[in-house]
Design an enzyme around this catalytic site. Structure first.
Site, PDB file in Angstrom:
ATOM      1  N   GLU A   2      -5.626  -8.439  -0.280  1.00 42.46           N
ATOM      2  CA  GLU A   2      -6.396  -8.045   0.912  1.00 42.46           C
ATOM      3  C   GLU A   2      -7.827  -7.800   0.484  1.00 42.46           C
ATOM      4  O   GLU A   2      -8.083  -6.958  -0.378  1.00 42.46           O
ATOM      5  CB  GLU A   2      -5.827  -6.777   1.564  1.00 42.46           C
ATOM      6  CG  GLU A   2      -4.542  -6.961   2.333  1.00 42.46           C
ATOM      7  CD  GLU A   2      -4.134  -5.723   3.129  1.00 42.46           C
ATOM      8  OE1 GLU A   2      -5.039  -5.013   3.638  1.00 42.46           O
ATOM      9  OE2 GLU A   2      -2.929  -5.460   3.233  1.00 42.46           O
TER      10      GLU A   2
ATOM     11  N   GLU B 149       0.807  -1.232   0.000  1.00 43.48           N
ATOM     12  CA  GLU B 149       0.000   0.000   0.000  1.00 43.48           C
ATOM     13  C   GLU B 149       0.840   1.281   0.000  1.00 43.48           C
ATOM     14  O   GLU B 149       0.526   2.241   0.709  1.00 43.48           O
ATOM     15  CB  GLU B 149      -0.977  -0.014   1.183  1.00 43.48           C
ATOM     16  CG  GLU B 149      -2.059  -1.060   1.037  1.00 43.48           C
ATOM     17  CD  GLU B 149      -3.126  -0.989   2.128  1.00 43.48           C
ATOM     18  OE1 GLU B 149      -3.015  -0.149   3.056  1.00 43.48           O
ATOM     19  OE2 GLU B 149      -4.092  -1.783   2.043  1.00 43.48           O
TER      20      GLU B 149
END
Length: 511
Positions: free
Chosen positions: A292, A173
């Site tokens: 995710e 991320e």
């Protein structure tokens, strides 16, 4: 009662079922590791501190690959802190989750746990505060046979044979302003490219996942993937996707339609990847790692939990986003799994986040019990039953009006066909909150058929859509037999309860 129809043809398939689609995620966050999978001194812990009650549930749930050690945690993590004698490991501050990390559990412990759990390891490297050299060194430590500094250190630390980790994430991320060491797309694209080159020089057999957008709502979504892959396309094998969903302001209809957003997100990333492929005249195919995904009440975390953690000061493994999942949440999880399976031609890896305690299908208490949440069941059934080829379905169903997505099909489905065993499995959700669905499944080119098993997860007797599995009532919500599932005039006829996710297993005799 509404009417719905699913049409299946043996020859209309999408791809083989990717076994890595049924992955999970273990991060050094909250109580996922400590008092989750690892709790020395627990009555059911073995000599290594692995909780056997949790491990039994993990094996039952059936994840095939587990991503480790993060997540946001990895962007500030020194992997060397988690190897060597436990008593010599440093205690560190983890800024990502405002906690104290003891490093009592590290790479060797995780590899031992993964072997016992029978899962493939998906290892993430820190490209937030660290870079090319640290990533290269970790591959050497983990995968090189011996005779070099890092590989001999692994052997000194008790692992004579290489760990042989094949799947690696190039950070986490890094498009996010919350990420330690966050970067622009150009900064990250170059770093990912050079890290990938160095890592593959150590072990050319590894597969690499580049960081994609942290969500479809990110302002850089699309341009991030395009820029990163413009640099690193030839060096990486996958690009990542992350998505979390929740119910907003009691809008259950939109919440139950969230797989529509997942579908659009996946298809948008595929379009971007393929545009880079075409523009760069590349011949290889980069696929997707949806590493995710889950249901998560982020509003609650942002408004309450994050502040409470910081006020409480630096602590070891505090409770963090331990959401309790309802029937409604489990049905949504089922539709998200349907979406991932439908896109199995390009989504080759997926990891439900996380495995234990932290927005997890499995919960445990320190010194106490472990149990299944409602979301455990759709994952377990699909991981166990989805085999062979993914079928391309034609679904005709009434529309449900939603505030966020307009009209969506009341019925959401995915299916697989295993020619070796003659087994067709249909995974189907009824999104309606109050209306049963009279479902007909027409199967072509498959010969005679019979219903082997038909189960549903729905509102239990005496419950409502908010009913959840708690430590005091761990089996309140589970899979139960479908009241009706039969073959009539060569078609399968079934009645789907409102707010349900069902599995219909069929044995067929090929025509």
């Amino acid at each position: 009662m509404s009417q719905a129809r699913i049409t299946i043809d043996r020859d209309f398939t999408i791809a083989d079922v990717p076994r890595r689609l049924f992955g999970s995620f273990v991060e050094h966050m909250g109580r996922c590791v400590y008092t989750g999978i690892y709790e020395p001194g627990h009555p059911q812990a073995d000599a290594r501190g692995f909780r056997q009650d949790v491990l039994a549930l993990v094996k039952e749930m059936g994840p095939t690959v587990v991503r480790y050690p993060g997540g946001n945690f990895v962007s500030g993590y020194r992997w060397e802190d988690g190897v060597g004698p436990a008593e010599d490991r440093p205690v560190r501050i983890d800024g990502a989750w405002h906690t104290i990390e003891t490093n009592a559990f590290g790479l060797h412990e995780f590899m031992d746990w993964a072997k016992e759990a029978d899962v493939e390891v998906m290892e993430a490297v820190n490209l937030g505060t660290r870079g090319v050299e640290e990533a290269r060194a970790l591959v050497e430590y983990a995968n090189h046979p011996g005779g070099t500094y890092w590989s001999d250190l692994r052997r000194k630390n008790g692992a004579e044979q290489p760990f042989d980790i094949k799947l690696w994430c190039l950070g986490n991320e890094l498009d996010g302003p919350w990420q330690i060491g966050g970067k622009t797309a150009t900064e990250y694209g170059r770093l990912a490219q050079e890290s990938a080159k160095a890592m593959k020089l150590v072990d050319p057999s590894i597969e690499l996942v580049a960081v994609g957008s942290s969500g479809r709502s990110m302002p850089t979504f699309g341009t991030w993937e395009h820029t990163v892959l413009s640099h690193a396309y030839d060096e990486v094998d996958f690009v990542s996707m992350h998505a979390y969903y929740q119910e907003h302001d009691g809008d259950a209809e939109s919440f139950l339609a969230e797989s529509v957003d997942m579908d659009a997100f996946i298809e948008g990333v595929i379009a971007t990847v393929d545009a880079v492929k075409a523009a760069g005249k590349h011949t290889k195919q980069v696929d997707i790692s949806f590493d995710e995904w889950n249901v998560w009440d982020q509003v609650k975390y942002n408004d309450v939990e994050a502040g409470e953690i910081e006020k409480a000061g630096w602590r070891q493994h505090p409770r963090l986003i331990e959401d309790t999942y309802s029937v409604t949440d489990a049905v949504v999880v089922g539709t998200l799994l349907n979406s991932l399976l439908r896109h199995g031609d390009r989504v080759k890896i997926a990891n439900q986040a996380q495995l234990v305690n932290v927005i997890a299908p499995i919960r445990s208490e320190e010194g106490g019990a472990a149990w299944r949440q409602t979301s455990f069941w759709p994952f377990e059934r699909m991981a166990r039953l989805a085999k062979g080829r993914i079928l391309r379905l034609a679904v005709a169903a009434p529309q449900i009006e939603t505030k966020r997505y307009g009209g969506v099909d009341a019925v959401d489905a995915a299916a697989t066909w295993d020619e070796a065993t003659g087994r067709v499995v249909v995974f189907v959700a009824n999104r309606s909150l109050d209306e049963e669905s009279d479902l007909t499944i027409d199967l072509h080119g498959l010969g005679d058929l019979r219903v082997v098993n038909a189960e549903t997860l729905t509102i239990p007797e005496g419950g409502d859509r908010h009913t959840a599995n708690l430590e005091t009532a761990p089996d309140s919500v589970h899979m139960v037999p479908l009241a009706r599932a039969e073959v009539v005039d060569g078609a399968v006829r079934s009645t789907l309860p409102p707010l349900s996710w069902s599995v219909i297993e069929l044995d067929v005799t090929r025509a």
